[in-house]
Design a protein around this motif. Structure first.
Motif, PDB file in Angstrom:
ATOM      1  N   LEU A  89       0.836  -1.194   0.000  1.00 23.73           N
ATOM      2  CA  LEU A  89       0.000   0.000   0.000  1.00 23.73           C
ATOM      3  C   LEU A  89       0.870   1.242   0.000  1.00 23.73           C
ATOM      4  O   LEU A  89       1.828   1.333   0.774  1.00 23.73           O
ATOM      5  N   VAL A  90       0.507   2.182  -0.839  1.00 21.10           N
ATOM      6  CA  VAL A  90       1.248   3.438  -0.917  1.00 21.10           C
ATOM      7  C   VAL A  90       0.257   4.586  -0.856  1.00 21.10           C
ATOM      8  O   VAL A  90      -0.634   4.692  -1.708  1.00 21.10           O
ATOM      9  N   LEU A 122      -6.750  12.246   0.082  1.00 24.42           N
ATOM     10  CA  LEU A 122      -5.723  11.230   0.229  1.00 24.42           C
ATOM     11  C   LEU A 122      -6.046  10.046  -0.682  1.00 24.42           C
ATOM     12  O   LEU A 122      -7.206   9.670  -0.816  1.00 24.42           O
ATOM     13  N   SER A 123      -5.004   9.504  -1.269  1.00 22.59           N
ATOM     14  CA  SER A 123      -5.181   8.328  -2.114  1.00 22.59           C
ATOM     15  C   SER A 123      -4.291   7.197  -1.630  1.00 22.59           C
ATOM     16  O   SER A 123      -3.214   7.432  -1.090  1.00 22.59           O
ATOM     17  N   ILE A 143      -0.660  11.529  11.105  1.00 20.75           N
ATOM     18  CA  ILE A 143      -0.225  10.653  10.021  1.00 20.75           C
ATOM     19  C   ILE A 143      -1.407   9.758   9.674  1.00 20.75           C
ATOM     20  O   ILE A 143      -1.982   9.103  10.557  1.00 20.75           O
ATOM     21  N   TYR A 144      -1.743   9.737   8.412  1.00 24.82           N
ATOM     22  CA  TYR A 144      -2.866   8.932   7.939  1.00 24.82           C
ATOM     23  C   TYR A 144      -2.334   7.681   7.254  1.00 24.82           C
ATOM     24  O   TYR A 144      -1.513   7.772   6.342  1.00 24.82           O
ATOM     25  N   TYR A 145      -2.843   6.547   7.705  1.00 30.28           N
ATOM     26  CA  TYR A 145      -2.395   5.257   7.198  1.00 30.28           C
ATOM     27  C   TYR A 145      -3.508   4.562   6.426  1.00 30.28           C
ATOM     28  O   TYR A 145      -4.651   4.509   6.886  1.00 30.28           O
ATOM     29  N   GLN A 149       2.897   3.165   4.625  1.00 31.30           N
ATOM     30  CA  GLN A 149       3.866   3.891   5.432  1.00 31.30           C
ATOM     31  C   GLN A 149       3.287   5.144   6.070  1.00 31.30           C
ATOM     32  O   GLN A 149       3.863   5.688   7.006  1.00 31.30           O
ATOM     33  N   GLY A 150       2.169   5.597   5.561  1.00 27.65           N
ATOM     34  CA  GLY A 150       1.532   6.773   6.122  1.00 27.65           C
ATOM     35  C   GLY A 150       1.856   8.046   5.362  1.00 27.65           C
ATOM     36  O   GLY A 150       2.899   8.153   4.719  1.00 27.65           O
TER      37      GLY A 150
END
Length: 130
Positions: free
Chosen positions: A4-5, A20-21, A94-96, A122-123
């Motif tokens: 996931l990125v 955010l994507s 930080i959004y994960y 990684q967030g």
């Protein structure tokens, strides 16, 4: 495997919007529910923000996210988007991105429990100034 990125974080002012994507790589991505969590500061617990089932038909939201956040997924592109508007300084963190540990098309699962998710990005940092 699943990777996931996240992308789309940044610094904005209170009241602004941000998208955010999360891009999921792996042949099972389309069969996993996906979600977003956030961590306000190092050492604090990660809290649930929103999740969407593999089909994209069911969304889950934390209470604070219900009014101004929208989660969606593009099944073909294996991307999940979190659209955030009317941001507040308390949304800083930080959004994960996370993908559910099991492959399932169920519409009902414990979306707000981080133990449900077996893969994490990684967030991406979101900072909202007042």
């Amino acid at each position: 495997q699943v990777q996931l990125v996240e992308s789309g974080g940044g610094m904005v002012q209170a009241g602004d919007s941000l998208r955010l994507s999360c891009t999921c790589s792996g042949r099972t991505c389309s069969r996993r529910a996906m979600g977003w969590f956030r961590q306000a500061a190092a050492g604090q617990e990660r809290e649930f923000v929103a999740a969407v089932t593999a089909s994209g038909n069911t969304q889950y939201y934390a209470d604070f996210a219900k009014e101004w956040f929208t989660i969606s997924r593009d099944v073909i592109r294996s991307t999940v988007t979190l659209q955030m508007s009317t941001l507040k300084p308390e949304d800083t963190g930080i959004y994960y991105c996370a993908a559910r540990g099991v492959v399932s098309y169920t519409e009902d699962f414990n979306a707000d429990r981080d133990g449900e998710y077996g893969f994490w990005g990684q967030g991406t940092q979101v900072t909202v100034s007042s």
